[in-house]
Enzyme design. Structure first.
Site, PDB file in Angstrom:
ATOM      1  N   ARG A  50      11.267  -0.165   1.152  1.00 37.90           N
ATOM      2  CA  ARG A  50      10.277   0.255   0.444  1.00 37.90           C
ATOM      3  C   ARG A  50      10.723  -0.668  -1.560  1.00 37.90           C
ATOM      4  NH1 ARG A  50       8.216   6.542   0.046  1.00 37.90           N
ATOM      5  NH2 ARG A  50      10.126   6.500  -0.356  1.00 37.90           N
ATOM      6  N   LYS A 146       5.648   1.966  -5.086  1.00 33.58           N
ATOM      7  CA  LYS A 146       6.212   3.779  -6.508  1.00 33.58           C
ATOM      8  C   LYS A 146       7.010   3.034  -7.252  1.00 33.58           C
ATOM      9  CE  LYS A 146      10.073   6.964  -4.627  1.00 33.58           C
ATOM     10  NZ  LYS A 146       8.417   8.162  -5.642  1.00 33.58           N
ATOM     11  N   GLU A 179      -2.741  13.387  -0.912  1.00 34.67           N
ATOM     12  CA  GLU A 179      -1.291  13.685  -0.993  1.00 34.67           C
ATOM     13  C   GLU A 179      -0.928  14.708  -1.964  1.00 34.67           C
ATOM     14  OE1 GLU A 179       0.793  10.079  -1.719  1.00 34.67           O
ATOM     15  OE2 GLU A 179       0.505   9.619  -3.324  1.00 34.67           O
TER      16      GLU A 179
HETATM   17  N1  PMP Z   1       4.153  10.534  -2.550  1.00 35.73           N
HETATM   18  C1  PMP Z   1       4.260  10.840  -3.825  1.00 35.73           C
HETATM   19  C2  PMP Z   1       3.396  10.209  -4.465  1.00 35.73           C
HETATM   20  C3  PMP Z   1       5.805  10.723  -3.684  1.00 35.73           C
HETATM   21  O1  PMP Z   1       6.158  10.194  -5.325  1.00 35.73           O
HETATM   22  C4  PMP Z   1       6.436  10.678  -3.247  1.00 35.73           C
HETATM   23  C5  PMP Z   1       8.055  11.079  -3.437  1.00 35.73           C
HETATM   24  N2  PMP Z   1       8.425   9.998  -3.064  1.00 35.73           N
HETATM   25  C6  PMP Z   1       5.584  11.089  -1.555  1.00 35.73           C
HETATM   26  C7  PMP Z   1       4.895  10.384  -1.598  1.00 35.73           C
HETATM   27  C8  PMP Z   1       6.841  11.504  -0.663  1.00 35.73           C
HETATM   28  O2  PMP Z   1       7.800  10.288  -0.051  1.00 35.73           O
HETATM   29  P1  PMP Z   1       9.113  10.262   0.626  1.00 35.73           P
HETATM   30  O3  PMP Z   1       9.588  11.413   1.754  1.00 35.73           O
HETATM   31  O4  PMP Z   1       9.747   8.942   0.627  1.00 35.73           O
HETATM   32  O5  PMP Z   1      10.119  11.096  -0.432  1.00 35.73           O
END
Ligand code: PMP
Length: 286
Positions: A50, A146, A179
């Site tokens: 990622r 990200k 989210e």
């Molecule tokens: N959405 C956002 C905006 C985030 O910052 C995160 C944390 N990385 C997640 C969702 C969850 O992703 P992950 O399960 O890969 O940590």
């Protein structure tokens, strides 16, 4: 505490980036938050993939291989003798001049920080609100990237703080649920689990993918489809997933109490399944 900085380990006090680094000047960079459980880095390959995808989207050319990047994470844990940790892996555009032109930055800056963090054993549950701040539209800055620019989430977090709750949910520009500020959201209604699809304004969370896999294995119906505020308000169970959060139930949203403030049966089942596998999937620190 030793921090990996561009090919070597330095003491925390000496881990500094230049004021000319475009990661700082423009938020021009990408990162991952990763966990290690009992000496296993949870889904390290998925996190590194990622990271490289985020970088590719921004046309940041990472000058080490994915294998070397995974080794950076493992070495950072080893040097600090950590088995249970939270890891922050960052790649910025690098040092340039004061103009935003990325061509001025010859080489990305790479650093990795690991801090002790114990696994959660379930949580008290969190209070939430629906934020008035919309999640970045996919045609503006796709939340699938990200990036170091977390201002959109931070604006919503400020609203959560002002409301005295733990977390805020953001809607996408069409009014569908996207989210949380740093996590994905799931709704359970009449035994069916639903979460917004990755085609909306969400980061494809690695914990989200894990929760979907676990739900399928357990035989639940799980759907990726658009959710509205109404779906959140009328949920039988509501939970969030994320690397830091793991899997936590929501007890309150905009003053409405979910499931009498208790974790629901399906949420508890998925959390238990997550606890079973979290120290088992990924790369061993050896
Ligand atoms: N959405 C956002 C905006 C985030 O910052 C995160 C944390 N990385 C997640 C969702 C969850 O992703 P992950 O399960 O890969 O940590």
């Amino acid at each position: 505490m030793k921090i990996y900085m561009d090919g070597k380990f330095v003491n925390k006090e000496d881990a500094k980036v230049s004021v000319y680094d475009h990661g700082l000047l423009y938020g021009d960079g990408v990162f991952e938050g990763i966990r290690a459980y009992e000496g296993v880095v949870f889904k390290l390959t998925e996190h590194v993939d990622r990271l490289y995808e985020s970088a590719a989207s921004l046309d940041i050319k990472i000058d080490i291989s994915r294998e070397e990047m995974s080794k950076v994470v493992i070495e950072t844990l080893k040097v600090n003798k950590l088995n249970d940790a939270y890891i922050r892996l960052v790649v910025t555009r690098g040092v340039g001049d004061l103009g935003l032109d990325p061509r001025k930055c010859s080489k990305p800056t790479i650093f990795c920080i690991a801090e002790p963090m114990n696994p959660l054993l379930g949580d008290q549950g969190i209070k939430t609100i629906v934020s008035g701040i919309r999640r970045l539209p996919v045609d503006v800055l796709n939340p699938a990237v990200k990036s170091l620019n977390y201002l959109n989430s931070i604006l919503a977090k400020i609203q959560a703080n002002a409301a005295g709750v733990h977390e805020a949910f953001l809607l996408d520009k069409n009014g569908y649920v996207a989210e949380g500020t740093g996590d994905n959201v799931f709704v359970v209604k009449k035994g069916v689990i639903r979460t917004p699809p990755v085609s909306t304004s969400v980061l494809r969370g690695i914990t989200r993918d894990t929760a979907i896999e676990l739900a399928k294995e357990a035989g639940y119906t799980i759907l990726e489809e658009n959710l509205t505020i109404h779906d959140l308000y009328t949920a039988d169970e509501l939970f969030i997933t994320g690397t830091a959060a793991e899997l936590i139930h929501v007890v309150e949203i905009d003053g409405r109490i979910i499931n009498n403030g208790e974790a629901g049966e399906i949420t508890k089942d998925l959390l238990n399944r997550f606890i079973q596998i979290r120290g088992k999937i990924g790369d061993k620190i050896e």
